[in-house]
Design a protein around this motif. Sequence first.
Motif, PDB file in Angstrom:
ATOM      1  N   UNK A  61       8.278  -7.521  -5.398  1.00  0.00           N
ATOM      2  CA  UNK A  61       8.813  -6.245  -5.878  1.00  0.00           C
ATOM      3  C   UNK A  61       8.820  -5.195  -4.775  1.00  0.00           C
ATOM      4  N   UNK A  62       7.741  -5.125  -3.986  1.00  0.00           N
ATOM      5  CA  UNK A  62       7.740  -4.058  -2.968  1.00  0.00           C
ATOM      6  C   UNK A  62       8.720  -4.333  -1.843  1.00  0.00           C
ATOM      7  N   UNK A  63       8.948  -5.612  -1.531  1.00  0.00           N
ATOM      8  CA  UNK A  63       9.906  -5.856  -0.440  1.00  0.00           C
ATOM      9  C   UNK A  63      11.328  -5.493  -0.859  1.00  0.00           C
ATOM     10  N   UNK A  64      11.592  -5.464  -2.158  1.00  0.00           N
ATOM     11  CA  UNK A  64      12.922  -5.009  -2.589  1.00  0.00           C
ATOM     12  C   UNK A  64      12.917  -3.503  -2.829  1.00  0.00           C
ATOM     13  N   UNK A  65      11.902  -3.046  -3.564  1.00  0.00           N
ATOM     14  CA  UNK A  65      11.934  -1.649  -4.020  1.00  0.00           C
ATOM     15  C   UNK A  65      11.696  -0.641  -2.895  1.00  0.00           C
ATOM     16  N   UNK A  96      15.471   6.613  -7.817  1.00  0.00           N
ATOM     17  CA  UNK A  96      14.469   6.699  -6.751  1.00  0.00           C
ATOM     18  C   UNK A  96      13.082   7.002  -7.329  1.00  0.00           C
ATOM     19  N   UNK A  97      13.062   7.938  -8.242  1.00  0.00           N
ATOM     20  CA  UNK A  97      11.797   8.337  -8.846  1.00  0.00           C
ATOM     21  C   UNK A  97      11.184   7.187  -9.664  1.00  0.00           C
ATOM     22  N   UNK A  98      12.023   6.465 -10.391  1.00  0.00           N
ATOM     23  CA  UNK A  98      11.519   5.333 -11.180  1.00  0.00           C
ATOM     24  C   UNK A  98      10.942   4.268 -10.245  1.00  0.00           C
ATOM     25  N   UNK A  99      11.643   3.969  -9.168  1.00  0.00           N
ATOM     26  CA  UNK A  99      11.146   2.962  -8.222  1.00  0.00           C
ATOM     27  C   UNK A  99       9.784   3.380  -7.668  1.00  0.00           C
ATOM     28  N   UNK A 100       9.695   4.640  -7.283  1.00  0.00           N
ATOM     29  CA  UNK A 100       8.447   5.132  -6.698  1.00  0.00           C
ATOM     30  C   UNK A 100       7.307   5.032  -7.715  1.00  0.00           C
ATOM     31  N   UNK A 101       7.589   5.414  -8.951  1.00  0.00           N
ATOM     32  CA  UNK A 101       6.556   5.376  -9.986  1.00  0.00           C
ATOM     33  C   UNK A 101       6.185   3.933 -10.329  1.00  0.00           C
ATOM     34  N   UNK A 138       0.842  -1.203   0.000  1.00  0.00           N
ATOM     35  CA  UNK A 138       0.000   0.000   0.000  1.00  0.00           C
ATOM     36  C   UNK A 138       0.878   1.254   0.000  1.00  0.00           C
ATOM     37  N   UNK A 139       1.965   1.199   0.758  1.00  0.00           N
ATOM     38  CA  UNK A 139       2.882   2.335   0.741  1.00  0.00           C
ATOM     39  C   UNK A 139       3.506   2.474  -0.651  1.00  0.00           C
ATOM     40  N   UNK A 140       3.807   1.334  -1.257  1.00  0.00           N
ATOM     41  CA  UNK A 140       4.374   1.371  -2.606  1.00  0.00           C
ATOM     42  C   UNK A 140       3.437   2.054  -3.581  1.00  0.00           C
TER      43      UNK A 140
END
Length: 465
Positions: free
Chosen positions: A186-190, A326-331, A29-31
Motif C-alpha cells: 500500500x505505501x509503495x503505491x499510495x 490526497x487527504x484520504x491517502x495520507x490518512x 514510516x513516512x506513510x
Amino acid sequence: MSQSNSESGNGDTAARGLWSSRLAFILAVTGSSVGLGNIWKFPYVTGENGGGAFVLVYLACIAVIGIPILMAEVFIGRNGRHNPITSMRLVAQRNLSSPLWRISAIIGMLAAFIILSFYSMIGGWAAAYVGHGATGDFAGGDPEAINGMFSRLLASPSELLFWHTLFMMLVVLVVSRGLKGGLERSVTILMPALFVLLLLAVGYATTTGHFGQAVSFLFQPDFSKLSINGVLIALGHAFFTLSLGMAIMMAYGSYLGRDVSIGRTAIIVGITDTSVALLAGLAIFPVVFANGLEPGAGPGLIFQTLPLAFGQMPLGSLFGTLFFILLVFAAWTSAISLLEPVVEWVEEKTTLQRTASTVLVGVLCWALGIVSILSLNVWSDVTPLAMFERFETKTIFDLLDYFTANVMLPLSGLLTALFVGWFVARESLQKDLLLDGGAFSLWYNLIRFVTPIAVAVVFVYNLVV
Ligand code: PHE
C-alpha cells in the motif's frame, strides 16, 4: 540498499518477515507520519499562531525532540523484535532494567487504539468530501451551502457511520494482508501518488497569484506574533506529526533489517515529513489568501474554507476532488500504522492468525469510533467530566482526543526517552543507530537531557494551565 533476510540477530526472528528494503521502511514510516497532521492540522495551527516564527519553532522541535525520540522507538523495536510491549520488556531485560518500563509501550498502544477510533471518523470526513468534490457540490462556492455541507455531515450519525465504516474497512483490508502484501504494497503505491498530488496542488497554488504572500507568511518569522502557548503547540505537534508516543515506530522497527542505520533513516523521515507539511502550507495558503479567507480559521480551514475557494476557481471541482483524495491517502497510511502495533500484539499473544487478529481489533476500534460519531450529534450534550471546569464543555470525543494527545502520548514519549537515554547500554545504542561519533554524541545528549526536559515541561504545562 536492498535488505536481505539474513537476519540472525536474536534467534527469535526466524518467523518474522522483514521490510524488503530500506526504502520500503522509509515509505512506511513516512506513510505513518504524513497524515491529517501535515495537511489538515499544520496549516491551521500555523495560521492561528502567526506563521513564520511558529514554523521556526516547530522545525527546531522536530530536530531536537522529534527525530531523537523517533530513533529511540525504532531502536527498541528492532532490538526487541516483537510487538512493542514484549520488545520493551526484552530490551529492559537485556539491559538489566525493570520490566515495568514496558508501561510506556502499553500506554502508547492504548493511545493508538483510541486515536484510530476517531482518526477513522475524520478519515471518513475526507472520503465524504471526495464524493462532494466529484459530484460538483463545491461549485458556486456559496458560503452558506458549504458550511451547511459540513454541519449536515457532522449532524448525521448515519452518514458519519457510513464513511467511518468504509474507511475502517480500507484500513483492515491492508493490515490483514500482512507486512509485505499489505503494508508495504500500500505505501509503495499510495506515497508516490500522494507526493504527485501534493506537487500538483502546489503547482496549482502558484497560479492563484498569491504564492509570494504564502511564502512570506510561512517563512518570515515575526516573533511578536508567537506566544508561549504557540511554542507548546509546536512541540505537541512535532510529536503528533511524527507519530511518536504510540508504539508505532517500535512496531515498524521490529521488522527492520540489522544493517540499516536507524540514525540516518530517522533523519530522512523527519525531513520528508516536514517537507510535506511545508508543501501542504504552500498548497493551501495561496488559495486562502487569493480568496480573502482567514488563515487562522481553525480546524474548519480545509473542510469549510477550502471548498469555498475551490468552488470559485477554474477547474476547482477537479482540484478540490484531487485535494481530498490526497487527504484520504495520507490518512489511510497513518491509520494503517495505528492498527499495526495492536494487531502485532494480538497475533503474538493469542493463537489467532493475522486476518482474524486484524478483524478483531478493527471491529473493536470501529465500535469505539461510534462513540465519537455520536458525540458530534446525539450525545453532543453529554459531557462526562463537566464537574471539572476545564472539561466543562468537552464531549466524549473531545475527551478522548484531549487525553490521548495531551496525556498519553507525551507520557509514553517521556518514558521512552528516559529508558533509552538512561537505562540502555551506550554501546548497544551506538551499534544500532550507526551514527558517526559526533552525531551519536549529539543524539545521546539530546535524548538524555533535552528531550525529557522539554517533554516534561509541555506535559506539566498542559495539565496545569
Ligand atoms: N502522524 C500523523 C499525522 O501527522 C498522525 C498520526 C498520529 C498517525 C498517530 C498515526 C498515529 O497526521
